[in-house]
Design a protein around this motif. Structure first.
Motif, short mmCIF file in Angstrom:
data_model
loop_
_atom_site.label_atom_id
_atom_site.label_comp_id
_atom_site.label_asym_id
_atom_site.label_seq_id
_atom_site.Cartn_x
_atom_site.Cartn_y
_atom_site.Cartn_z
N GLU A 210 0.77 -1.24 0.00
CA GLU A 210 0.00 0.00 0.00
C GLU A 210 0.80 1.29 0.00
OE1 GLU A 210 -2.54 -0.19 3.40
OE2 GLU A 210 -3.42 -2.12 2.84
N ASP A 211 2.04 1.30 0.48
CA ASP A 211 2.73 2.56 0.66
C ASP A 211 2.94 3.27 -0.68
OD1 ASP A 211 5.24 4.40 1.11
OD2 ASP A 211 4.50 3.88 3.10
N PRO A 212 2.54 4.53 -0.78
CA PRO A 212 2.64 5.25 -2.06
C PRO A 212 4.08 5.46 -2.53
CG PRO A 212 1.95 6.74 -0.28
CD PRO A 212 1.87 5.35 0.27
N SER A 213 5.05 5.38 -1.63
CA SER A 213 6.43 5.65 -2.02
C SER A 213 7.00 4.57 -2.94
CB SER A 213 7.31 5.80 -0.78
OG SER A 213 7.46 4.56 -0.10
N ILE A 214 6.39 3.39 -2.96
CA ILE A 214 6.90 2.31 -3.82
C ILE A 214 5.85 1.85 -4.81
CG2 ILE A 214 8.66 1.52 -2.18
CD1 ILE A 214 6.75 -0.82 -1.51
N GLU A 215 5.03 2.77 -5.27
CA GLU A 215 4.03 2.43 -6.28
C GLU A 215 4.68 1.83 -7.52
OE1 GLU A 215 0.57 1.78 -8.29
OE2 GLU A 215 0.88 2.22 -6.16
N SER A 216 5.86 2.31 -7.88
CA SER A 216 6.55 1.79 -9.06
C SER A 216 6.89 0.31 -8.90
CB SER A 216 7.82 2.59 -9.34
OG SER A 216 8.73 2.48 -8.25
N ARG B 261 5.03 -1.88 -7.24
CA ARG B 261 3.80 -2.63 -7.47
C ARG B 261 3.47 -2.70 -8.95
NH1 ARG B 261 2.92 -0.15 -2.55
NH2 ARG B 261 2.06 1.75 -3.45
N VAL B 262 3.73 -1.62 -9.68
CA VAL B 262 3.48 -1.62 -11.12
C VAL B 262 4.35 -2.68 -11.81
CG1 VAL B 262 3.74 -0.26 -13.24
CG2 VAL B 262 2.72 0.78 -11.20
N SER B 263 5.56 -2.88 -11.29
CA SER B 263 6.49 -3.84 -11.90
C SER B 263 6.45 -5.19 -11.21
CB SER B 263 7.91 -3.27 -11.88
OG SER B 263 8.34 -3.02 -10.55
N ARG C 234 -3.42 -7.08 -9.07
CA ARG C 234 -3.64 -7.09 -7.62
C ARG C 234 -3.22 -8.42 -7.02
NH1 ARG C 234 -3.43 -3.34 -4.24
NH2 ARG C 234 -2.22 -4.80 -3.04
N VAL D 200 0.58 -8.40 -6.67
CA VAL D 200 0.99 -7.51 -5.58
C VAL D 200 0.74 -8.17 -4.23
CG1 VAL D 200 0.48 -5.34 -4.39
CG2 VAL D 200 0.77 -5.36 -6.87
#
Length: 217
Positions: free
Chosen positions: A128-134, A136-138, A189, A192
């Protein structure tokens, strides 16, 4: 049942000791940014756009690696290998760059906010942390790094296919259309969540070993 005050105080002292061991342990991690490493070896252009680089190796920029490459420093004491034992050999997944990355994340979290005995703190951070959204995308890169992970998420993928196979779920669509649509909507999802579960398991295992060390004093 509420714990006696002296027991609560002892638990807090132990948590502080575990944080202290984690703070010492993170010193022995060598963390390098993947993109910087790629620029160093000429896979990506270094500096200005006019700097030459090997375009033939550009394909290597599409990797199965995490955003940081994490290793133990060459002079790390042997005790660090004990703490990392569940990272490099858990009986199923041997060490790969993602497991070391998860260990680094877990150690950082433990050092900052305390033990992660059930892995929930690390799992929530990865998921969930927004700082590592990249990251989750990968998530497919995480899966590609070790084919054995397919076995670990096989049941989850089968559930997605089973739900899509139900003709009542999307009447008028072929099974191929339903499966394709369900996977497109839920696969990211699923990956992730599976990735976060692996990170949580590593965090819980490391916490247990740090706990053993703290109790020994």
């Amino acid at each position: 049942m509420p714990q006696p005050e002296h027991c609560v105080g002892r638990d807090l002292d132990l948590d502080d000791q575990i944080r202290g061991v984690a703070m010492a342990l993170r010193h022995w991690f060598d963390v390098r940014d993947l993109e910087s490493l790629q620029r160093e070896v000429g896979i990506l252009p270094a500096g200005g756009a006019s700097r030459p680089y090997d375009k033939h190796r550009r394909v290597l920029t599409v990797t199965a690696l995490p955003p940081q490459i994490v290793r133990l420093k060459a002079d790390a004491p042997m005790a660090t290998l004990h703490y990392m034992q569940d990272v490099y050999d858990d009986g199923t997944l041997r060490a790969d760059p993602w497991r070391w990355w998860f260990a680094w994340v877990a150690i950082e979290l433990i050092a900052r906010v305390g033990p992660d005995r059930d892995g929930s703190k690390t799992r929530r951070f990865v998921a969930e942390d927004p700082s590592i959204e990249s990251v989750r995308v990968s998530a497919p890169r995480w899966l590609a790094a070790n084919p054995l992970r397919l076995r670990l998420i096989e049941r989850r993928l089968a559930e997605l296919v089973d739900r899509a196979s139900d003709p009542d779920a999307s009447p008028g669509r072929t099974i191929q259309e339903r499966v394709r649509g369900n996977l497109a909507g839920n696969l990211a999802r699923t990956l992730v969540d599976a990735m976060a579960d692996e990170a949580a398991g590593i965090a819980a295992a490391i916490t247990l070993r740090l706990d053993e060390r703290a109790r020994r004093g």
